[in-house]
Design a protein around this motif. Sequence first.
Motif, PDB file in Angstrom:
ATOM      1  N   ILE A 128      -8.212 -17.513 -15.185  1.00  0.00           N
ATOM      2  CA  ILE A 128      -7.430 -17.245 -13.985  1.00  0.00           C
ATOM      3  C   ILE A 128      -6.735 -15.899 -14.116  1.00  0.00           C
ATOM      4  O   ILE A 128      -6.509 -15.407 -15.221  1.00  0.00           O
ATOM      5  N   GLU A 129      -6.418 -15.330 -12.986  1.00  0.00           N
ATOM      6  CA  GLU A 129      -5.610 -14.122 -12.945  1.00  0.00           C
ATOM      7  C   GLU A 129      -4.325 -14.492 -12.230  1.00  0.00           C
ATOM      8  O   GLU A 129      -4.340 -14.856 -11.058  1.00  0.00           O
ATOM      9  N   GLN A 130      -3.240 -14.458 -12.954  1.00  0.00           N
ATOM     10  CA  GLN A 130      -1.967 -14.860 -12.374  1.00  0.00           C
ATOM     11  C   GLN A 130      -1.334 -13.676 -11.649  1.00  0.00           C
ATOM     12  O   GLN A 130      -1.174 -12.596 -12.215  1.00  0.00           O
ATOM     13  N   LYS A 131      -1.011 -13.875 -10.372  1.00  0.00           N
ATOM     14  CA  LYS A 131      -0.421 -12.820  -9.558  1.00  0.00           C
ATOM     15  C   LYS A 131       0.925 -13.286  -9.026  1.00  0.00           C
ATOM     16  O   LYS A 131       1.179 -14.483  -8.903  1.00  0.00           O
ATOM     17  N   LYS A 132       1.776 -12.327  -8.691  1.00  0.00           N
ATOM     18  CA  LYS A 132       3.066 -12.668  -8.102  1.00  0.00           C
ATOM     19  C   LYS A 132       2.860 -13.180  -6.681  1.00  0.00           C
ATOM     20  O   LYS A 132       2.016 -12.670  -5.945  1.00  0.00           O
ATOM     21  N   PRO A 133       3.649 -14.164  -6.263  1.00  0.00           N
ATOM     22  CA  PRO A 133       3.527 -14.676  -4.895  1.00  0.00           C
ATOM     23  C   PRO A 133       4.030 -13.660  -3.877  1.00  0.00           C
ATOM     24  O   PRO A 133       4.836 -12.790  -4.191  1.00  0.00           O
ATOM     25  N   ILE A 134       3.545 -13.790  -2.649  1.00  0.00           N
ATOM     26  CA  ILE A 134       4.040 -13.009  -1.522  1.00  0.00           C
ATOM     27  C   ILE A 134       5.357 -13.651  -1.091  1.00  0.00           C
ATOM     28  O   ILE A 134       5.475 -14.869  -1.041  1.00  0.00           O
ATOM     29  N   GLN A 135       6.339 -12.845  -0.772  1.00  0.00           N
ATOM     30  CA  GLN A 135       7.653 -13.361  -0.380  1.00  0.00           C
ATOM     31  C   GLN A 135       8.028 -12.817   0.992  1.00  0.00           C
ATOM     32  O   GLN A 135       7.845 -11.641   1.284  1.00  0.00           O
ATOM     33  N   CYS A 136       8.520 -13.695   1.852  1.00  0.00           N
ATOM     34  CA  CYS A 136       9.040 -13.274   3.154  1.00  0.00           C
ATOM     35  C   CYS A 136      10.127 -14.267   3.575  1.00  0.00           C
ATOM     36  O   CYS A 136      10.328 -15.287   2.927  1.00  0.00           O
ATOM     37  N   THR A 137      10.840 -13.945   4.637  1.00  0.00           N
ATOM     38  CA  THR A 137      11.865 -14.854   5.140  1.00  0.00           C
ATOM     39  C   THR A 137      11.539 -15.237   6.575  1.00  0.00           C
ATOM     40  O   THR A 137      10.914 -14.483   7.321  1.00  0.00           O
ATOM     41  N   TYR A 138      11.982 -16.435   6.936  1.00  0.00           N
ATOM     42  CA  TYR A 138      11.802 -16.925   8.302  1.00  0.00           C
ATOM     43  C   TYR A 138      12.933 -17.890   8.612  1.00  0.00           C
ATOM     44  O   TYR A 138      13.132 -18.868   7.885  1.00  0.00           O
ATOM     45  N   ARG A 139      13.686 -17.569   9.654  1.00  0.00           N
ATOM     46  CA  ARG A 139      14.806 -18.404  10.085  1.00  0.00           C
ATOM     47  C   ARG A 139      15.755 -18.766   8.942  1.00  0.00           C
ATOM     48  O   ARG A 139      16.195 -19.910   8.807  1.00  0.00           O
ATOM     49  N   GLY A 140      16.017 -17.787   8.103  1.00  0.00           N
ATOM     50  CA  GLY A 140      16.944 -17.991   7.007  1.00  0.00           C
ATOM     51  C   GLY A 140      16.348 -18.612   5.759  1.00  0.00           C
ATOM     52  O   GLY A 140      17.043 -18.760   4.753  1.00  0.00           O
ATOM     53  N   TYR A 141      15.090 -18.975   5.801  1.00  0.00           N
ATOM     54  CA  TYR A 141      14.430 -19.553   4.637  1.00  0.00           C
ATOM     55  C   TYR A 141      13.649 -18.480   3.897  1.00  0.00           C
ATOM     56  O   TYR A 141      12.981 -17.650   4.514  1.00  0.00           O
ATOM     57  N   LYS A 142      13.735 -18.505   2.597  1.00  0.00           N
ATOM     58  CA  LYS A 142      12.933 -17.606   1.769  1.00  0.00           C
ATOM     59  C   LYS A 142      11.629 -18.335   1.443  1.00  0.00           C
ATOM     60  O   LYS A 142      11.649 -19.432   0.881  1.00  0.00           O
ATOM     61  N   LEU A 143      10.508 -17.742   1.821  1.00  0.00           N
ATOM     62  CA  LEU A 143       9.201 -18.359   1.604  1.00  0.00           C
ATOM     63  C   LEU A 143       8.448 -17.644   0.501  1.00  0.00           C
ATOM     64  O   LEU A 143       8.409 -16.415   0.459  1.00  0.00           O
ATOM     65  N   LEU A 144       7.859 -18.396  -0.381  1.00  0.00           N
ATOM     66  CA  LEU A 144       6.954 -17.878  -1.394  1.00  0.00           C
ATOM     67  C   LEU A 144       5.585 -18.461  -1.099  1.00  0.00           C
ATOM     68  O   LEU A 144       5.433 -19.673  -0.995  1.00  0.00           O
ATOM     69  N   THR A 145       4.591 -17.602  -0.955  1.00  0.00           N
ATOM     70  CA  THR A 145       3.260 -18.069  -0.605  1.00  0.00           C
ATOM     71  C   THR A 145       2.222 -17.360  -1.461  1.00  0.00           C
ATOM     72  O   THR A 145       2.547 -16.465  -2.234  1.00  0.00           O
ATOM     73  N   VAL A 146       0.985 -17.764  -1.332  1.00  0.00           N
ATOM     74  CA  VAL A 146      -0.085 -17.285  -2.213  1.00  0.00           C
ATOM     75  C   VAL A 146      -0.397 -15.811  -1.999  1.00  0.00           C
ATOM     76  O   VAL A 146      -0.342 -15.312  -0.876  1.00  0.00           O
ATOM     77  N   PRO A 147      -0.717 -15.094  -3.081  1.00  0.00           N
ATOM     78  CA  PRO A 147      -1.054 -13.673  -2.971  1.00  0.00           C
ATOM     79  C   PRO A 147      -2.479 -13.473  -2.463  1.00  0.00           C
ATOM     80  O   PRO A 147      -3.268 -14.418  -2.432  1.00  0.00           O
ATOM     81  N   PRO A 148      -2.817 -12.231  -2.066  1.00  0.00           N
ATOM     82  CA  PRO A 148      -4.202 -11.943  -1.665  1.00  0.00           C
ATOM     83  C   PRO A 148      -5.164 -12.275  -2.807  1.00  0.00           C
ATOM     84  O   PRO A 148      -4.778 -12.194  -3.969  1.00  0.00           O
ATOM     85  N   PRO A 149      -6.371 -12.684  -2.498  1.00  0.00           N
ATOM     86  CA  PRO A 149      -7.036 -12.608  -1.210  1.00  0.00           C
ATOM     87  C   PRO A 149      -6.831 -13.843  -0.333  1.00  0.00           C
ATOM     88  O   PRO A 149      -7.476 -13.974   0.703  1.00  0.00           O
TER      89      PRO A 149
END
Length: 64
Positions: free
Chosen positions: A26-47
């Motif tokens: 596996i290649e471990q990558k940092k998650p994508i981070q964004c905010t929505y309605r005051g929540y901090k979201l961490l989601t999967v990186p590309p691709p």
Amino acid sequence: IAEAIVQASNVNGGILSLGDFANYTIEQKKPIQCTYRGYKLLTVPPPSGGSTLCDMLKQLKIVK
């Protein structure tokens, strides 16, 4: 588990082998981070679709 998967693959015409599982890395990558309605979201990186999700949420912020 790998043996069962390979066996099921072979029975159904698949191409998986035990070597595929033994050599898998596996290649471990940092998650994508964004905010929505005051929540901090961490989601999967590309691709995968994490950046698309953050872009869609940014559009929803604009529409409010």
